[in-house]
Design an enzyme around this catalytic site. Structure first.
Site, short mmCIF file in Angstrom:
data_model
loop_
_atom_site.label_atom_id
_atom_site.label_comp_id
_atom_site.label_asym_id
_atom_site.label_seq_id
_atom_site.Cartn_x
_atom_site.Cartn_y
_atom_site.Cartn_z
N GLU A 1 0.60 -1.18 0.12
CA GLU A 1 0.03 -0.03 -0.02
C GLU A 1 0.96 1.33 -0.02
OE1 GLU A 1 -3.30 0.53 -0.36
OE2 GLU A 1 -3.81 -1.80 -0.42
N SER B 1 -38.74 -24.54 -25.18
CA SER B 1 -39.73 -24.09 -25.91
C SER B 1 -40.46 -22.76 -25.15
CB SER B 1 -41.09 -25.23 -25.65
OG SER B 1 -41.01 -26.17 -26.96
#
Length: 838
Positions: A100, A378
């Site tokens: 960091e 379907s």
């Protein structure tokens, strides 16, 4: 003259010099003044908000349902553990600094080297990126500022960071940061995170665990070990490598740490007490909050937000109740059960009322309602074929239009009807009700695939280039589709043709920050109102009298469509996917079931009757207390009277063998006949003797168990409500081809009647539905009980699939087991079917 000119030039130079010096002095004073102003502003903000550093617990973020009632408060009720820096292991501190802010102890709050790099990245990206922040700046942002990406926010951040460095020591700043940093899953600070991820105090973490914690802040959702273990490990190993390169750990320690396994499950529940079964909706809401409103999960967990959602607890509770009942699902496999998901959205607005992401949905795991891609069978016909056709020309294509129902070839593509029975023509309405396969393929060939793809895009479904073929008429897709997409695509049918985007948040608000962001409805006309109503009337009949009967809800109006696909791992007895997509006037819902993955030990022998029943049960419970209402016909939409010619009864008599009793059976099934009729079934002997074997049947199927292999013939006679006889079927002899195939066929070879054309998923395009009342009664299911009047779909006891295994010799497969037919010869132009195959 020359001397005078030189004097003039010299004077001009002196004036320019004075101006330059004055500007330089002004610039220096401005910079100094600006610097001190920056310091002053930072000090003032710290002074005014110093309590925020001392009290790290923010007001909770509250999530509300559609009625304004609280679902959950995101800040946990227990106090967070504040860990002094002298109780934190050096390895942990070094891990955070390595990834960091490795120059943390050198800069004064702002690292100009990192700022310079961030500016370069901003220029490249053309926007303000989140780069260059030191640990001090991150603390300033987390405590004092919102996460908006603006220039002035960044300036304030730097100002506060410089002020913090002047007011506190480096160790104090680092201590506050490590107790404030967001580490995903609702956890703030290294102590609480260590307890959550590893079940131990941060004082006892290993090198690998320290690196894991340090890996998370860059993107907490992405690098959570429970959310994305592969990405989390890659990021963690990168942090470990950086620690090694910076001399923090040895190469031996590096190798040992990278070999250490990640945690697999949390040691306590984060984020408050979310009610059981609500997590899939909650996780979807978190994603939407950031994607659509710019409010990250980190911001929400920091508190102060009010999130107003479209969530309906009655709908979700009904889902949770029905999904807890194992009887609502097909039989389990050897090691796991059938998976399933469901989503329900508001029919008018698209607001998500509830969802089930899977029967065993894990927090932030794979969501079968939103992330899944499976073949819809379907259930895709209304949106891929019938809707675009009717919308194109309702005078030419409507419920009464006669569509070809002959067996035929479309440029080598040969779909078949579920029972291998054909007629010259059939109305569009009857094709929808009975879920025949030839008519939608023929109709798609008539209107052109491009017409279908354009419509699908309008309702939020973008298919791949490999889907430019007639298989999409039967739901044969290259990649598949999710329940969320299917539900959204059905909204135009109940909403006068308007498609509504599925969404879960209506408004986000932060009163302290003065932020109010409301959802802007994303709606557009996909269908003309009259076309939407035409499709709706057919879908309503499909539930009233067709393949969707199991979805009916007593006292309520329901419309919808079923869909199934056949197994790849099994034979024609198993289904891979089962769907129901339908709606009431209030809600649209999509249900899916299937094994994931399927294999020979995990085969689903039931189909769309189960999904239709799930829809019925959930919506029936969810709508208790809500007055029943009818569908509203849009203004200008004409109510076409569906003037169907009374269909001739077509009877089939197929001989088969009950392997459990070694008895011969004749499976009788028929289609056609007026709605509401009952049927009398006659057996005719070789001598011509006519014997009634079943009377007053509402079903359209029967199993006749024979004592000997006699050559009987059969006939069906319909009767109306007054008992009057209608036109009987033709007398048909027993067809023994299926029995011969059963005896002679090789293992794994499908019967002729089961190979209903090729289709994606390596399957073939067959119909997944049974005609109305074919052994379904009220539930849509039938059983194989030998002497009963309800025959099975051979060997399955369930609805036959829409998409079946490919016909031998047809190979146009893609890399993911999907076999597609060739595209039309010229997209948008009709093809002449091969008459020889008709």
């Amino acid at each position: 003259m020359a001397a005078k000119a030189k004097k003039k030039v010299k004077k001009k130079k002196n004036n320019l010099l004075m101006i330059a010096v004055s500007f330089a002095i002004f610039l220096v004073l401005s910079v100094i003044g600006g610097y001190f102003a920056l310091l002053y502003a930072g000090d003032r903000m710290i002074e005014q908000n110093v309590q925020k550093l001392q009290d790290l617990k923010a007001e909770p973020t509250v999530i509300y349902d559609k009625n304004g009632k609280e679902i959950i408060s995101l800040i946990r009720q227990k106090n967070r553990v504040y860990k002094p820096i002298n109780e934190m292991p050096k390895t942990l501190i070094d891990a955070f600094l390595a990834v960091e802010d490795k120059r943390f102890y050198e800069h004064k709050g702002v690292d100009m080297v990192r700022i310079g790099g961030a500016i370069v990245n901003d220029i490249k990206k053309g926007s303000l990126a989140e780069g260059g922040s030191t640990i001090t700046q991150q603390l300033a942002r987390n405590v004092f500022l919102t996460l908006d990406q603006t220039f002035w926010r960044k300036t304030k951040e730097m100002s506060i960071a410089i002020g913090l460095e002047r007011k506190y020591s480096k160790d104090q700043i680092l201590e506050m940061y490590l107790n404030r940093v967001y580490l995903g899953e609702g956890e703030f600070g290294v102590e609480d995170a260590a307890q959550y991820y590893f079940g131990k105090s941060v004082s006892d973490v290993t090198v690998a665990e320290a690196a894991m914690l340090a890996a998370i802040p860059k993107a907490p959702s992405t690098y959570s070990p429970f959310n994305n273990p592969e990405k989390a490990k890659l990021r963690r190993d990168t942090v470990i490598r950086l620690m090694s390169e910076q001399g923090i750990i040895t190469n031996e320690q590096k190798d040992a740490a990278q070999a250490e396994a990640l945690p697999t499950k949390p040691h306590e529940v984060a984020g408050g007490s979310l009610k059981k079964g609500y997590r899939a909706f909650f996780d979807n809401m978190l994603k939407e909050s950031e994607a659509e409103f710019g409010v990250t999960e980190e911001e929400l967990y920091r508190g102060g937000w009010d999130i107003y959602t479209t969530f309906d607890p009655k709908v979700q509770d009904a889902m949770v109740e029905e999904y807890a009942n194992a009887k609502n699902f097909p039989k389990d496999g050897a090691k796991r059960g059938v998976e399933s998901s469901m989503i329900v959205i508001d029919a008018k607005t698209g607001g998500i009322a509830g969802m089930i992401g899977g029967r065993n949905y894990a927090p932030k795991g794979f969501n079968y309602a939103t992330d899944m891609k499976r073949q819809p069978g379907s259930s895709f016909k209304p949106i891929a074929v019938f809707a675009p056709a009717v919308n194109k020309d309702i005078n030419k294509w409507n419920a009464n239009s006669q569509l070809s129902n002959k067996r035929q070839s479309f440029n080598g593509y040969e779909p078949r009807n579920y029972n291998n029975r054909y007629t010259e023509t059939v109305s569009m309405s009857r094709a929808m009700i009975d879920s025949a396969n030839i008519p939608p393929v023929w109709l798609l060939n008539e209107i052109g695939v491009s017409e279908s793809l354009a419509y699908l895009k309008k309702v939020g479904i973008e298919l791949t280039p490999n889907d430019r073929n007639l298989a999409i008429a039967l739901g044969g897709l290259n990649q598949g589709i999710s329940p969320k997409q299917m539900a959204q695509a059905y909204t135009p049918f109940v909403n006068a043709g308007v498609v509504s985007e599925a969404h879960s948040i209506s408004k986000v608000e932060n009163k302290d920050e003065g932020v109010v962001r409301e959802y802007q409805p994303k709606q557009s006309e996909a269908l003309k109102p009259e076309a939407a109503w035409e499709i709706h009337t057919m879908l309503e009949k499909a539930v009233q009298e067709g393949t969707g009967k199991a979805a009916r809800i007593s006292g309520r109006h329901v419309a919808g469509k079923t869909g199934t696909t056949q197994s790849i791992a099994g034979d024609s007895k198993a289904n891979k996917d089962a769907w129901f997509v339908g709606y009431t006037p209030e809600y649209v819902g999509a249900v899916w079931m299937g094994f994931d993955p399927e294999d020979k030990q995990h085969l689903m022998h039931q189909g769309s009757s189960m999904t239709a029943q799930m829809f019925s049960k959930v919506m029936g419970t969810a709508l208790k207390g809500v007055p029943s209402s009818d569908f509203v016909r849009p203004e200008g939409a004409v109510q076409h009277k569906q003037e169907e010619v009374e269909p001739e009864i077509q009877l089939a008599a197929d001989m088969t063998l009950d392997t459990s009793t070694n008895k011969l059976m004749v499976v009788l099934s028929w289609i056609g006949g007026p709605d509401g009729d009952t049927y009398d079934l006659y057996r005719i002997s070789e001598s011509g003797e006519r014997k009634l074997i079943s009377a007053g049947m509402k079903e359209t199927s029967y199993v006749d168990v024979l004592d000997s292999p006699k050559q009987y013939q059969y006939q069906v006679v319909p009767r109306n409500a007054q008992g009057e006889e209608g036109t009987p079927s033709k007398t048909v002899p027993i067809d023994s081809k299926k029995l011969e195939n059963m005896i002679n066929q090789d293992p794994g070879h499908n019967e002729e009647g089961s190979n209903q054309g090729q289709n994606p998923d390596g399957t073939g395009n067959g119909n997944g539905e049974i005609p109305p009342d074919q052994g379904t009664g009220e539930t849509g299911e039938h059983t194989n009980n030998g002497g009963s009047s309800q025959p099975p779909n051979p060997g399955t006891g369930e609805v036959p699939p829409d998409i079946l295994n490919p016909v031998p010799g047809q190979t146009n497969g893609s890399s993911n087991e999907i076999q597609l037919p060739p595209p039309p010869q010229e997209d948008g132009q009709n093809q002449s079917p091969d008459a020889s195959n008709g």
